[in-house]
Design a protein around this motif. Structure first.
Motif, PDB file in Angstrom:
ATOM      1  N   ASN A   1       0.830  -1.208   0.000  1.00  0.00           N
ATOM      2  CA  ASN A   1       0.000   0.000   0.000  1.00  0.00           C
ATOM      3  C   ASN A   1       0.865   1.258   0.000  1.00  0.00           C
ATOM      4  OD1 ASN A   1      -2.479  -1.287  -0.069  1.00  0.00           O
ATOM      5  ND2 ASN A   1      -2.583  -1.493   2.136  1.00  0.00           N
TER       6      ASN A   1
ATOM      7  N   ASN B   1      -5.081  -1.532  -7.060  1.00  0.00           N
ATOM      8  CA  ASN B   1      -5.066  -1.704  -5.604  1.00  0.00           C
ATOM      9  C   ASN B   1      -5.876  -2.950  -5.198  1.00  0.00           C
ATOM     10  OD1 ASN B   1      -4.404  -0.723  -2.932  1.00  0.00           O
ATOM     11  ND2 ASN B   1      -6.572  -0.242  -2.729  1.00  0.00           N
TER      12      ASN B   1
ATOM     13  N   ASN C   1      -4.730  -6.257  -3.173  1.00  0.00           N
ATOM     14  CA  ASN C   1      -5.336  -6.572  -1.863  1.00  0.00           C
ATOM     15  C   ASN C   1      -6.067  -7.910  -1.846  1.00  0.00           C
ATOM     16  OD1 ASN C   1      -5.456  -4.279   0.448  1.00  0.00           O
ATOM     17  ND2 ASN C   1      -4.977  -3.387  -1.551  1.00  0.00           N
TER      18      ASN C   1
END
Ligand code: HEM
Length: 78
Positions: free
Chosen positions: A29, A68, A72
């Motif tokens: 992140n 993202n 994730n």
């Protein structure tokens, strides 16, 4: 490209690439934040017409949110 970005996410876990390389999600992140900022600075540095600059930035932001998720999801527990 979506398949490749999905593999880029996967390769940082034990599920793909070297099973000994497991990059913690917090670092993934953090680097995504760095990349998003670098991309924004690059787009602003291109000297594009204002409307093109805005649509380019907005498009890349959407792409980064998808990337993202493709990172994730490999860290999510069932
Ligand atoms: C924005 C986040 C990141 C992106 C976009 C990214 C991108 C990539 C890409 C494109 C590859 C090669 C994939 C392939 O062979 O097809 C890779 C592999 C690798 N990355 Fe990252 N990376 C990120 C974060 C990190 C971080 C934070 C670390 C370590 C602190 C890291 C360490 C590694 C390592 C060790 C490999 C090789 C893994 C293996 O072969 O098993 N990456 N990364």
């Amino acid at each position: 490209m979506a398949q490749y970005l999905d593999m880029v996410g996967r390769i940082h876990t034990e599920q793909a690439g070297s099973p000994n390389v497991v990059v913690p999600l917090v670092q993934m992140n953090a680097l995504m934040g760095f990349v998003a900022d670098a991309l924004t600075a690059t787009i602003f540095g291109l000297g594009l017409p204002r409307d093109v600059e805005q649509t380019t930035l907005r498009a890349f932001q959407k792409l980064l949110w998808i990337q993202n998720d493709l990172i994730n999801r490999h860290y999510a527990r069932a």
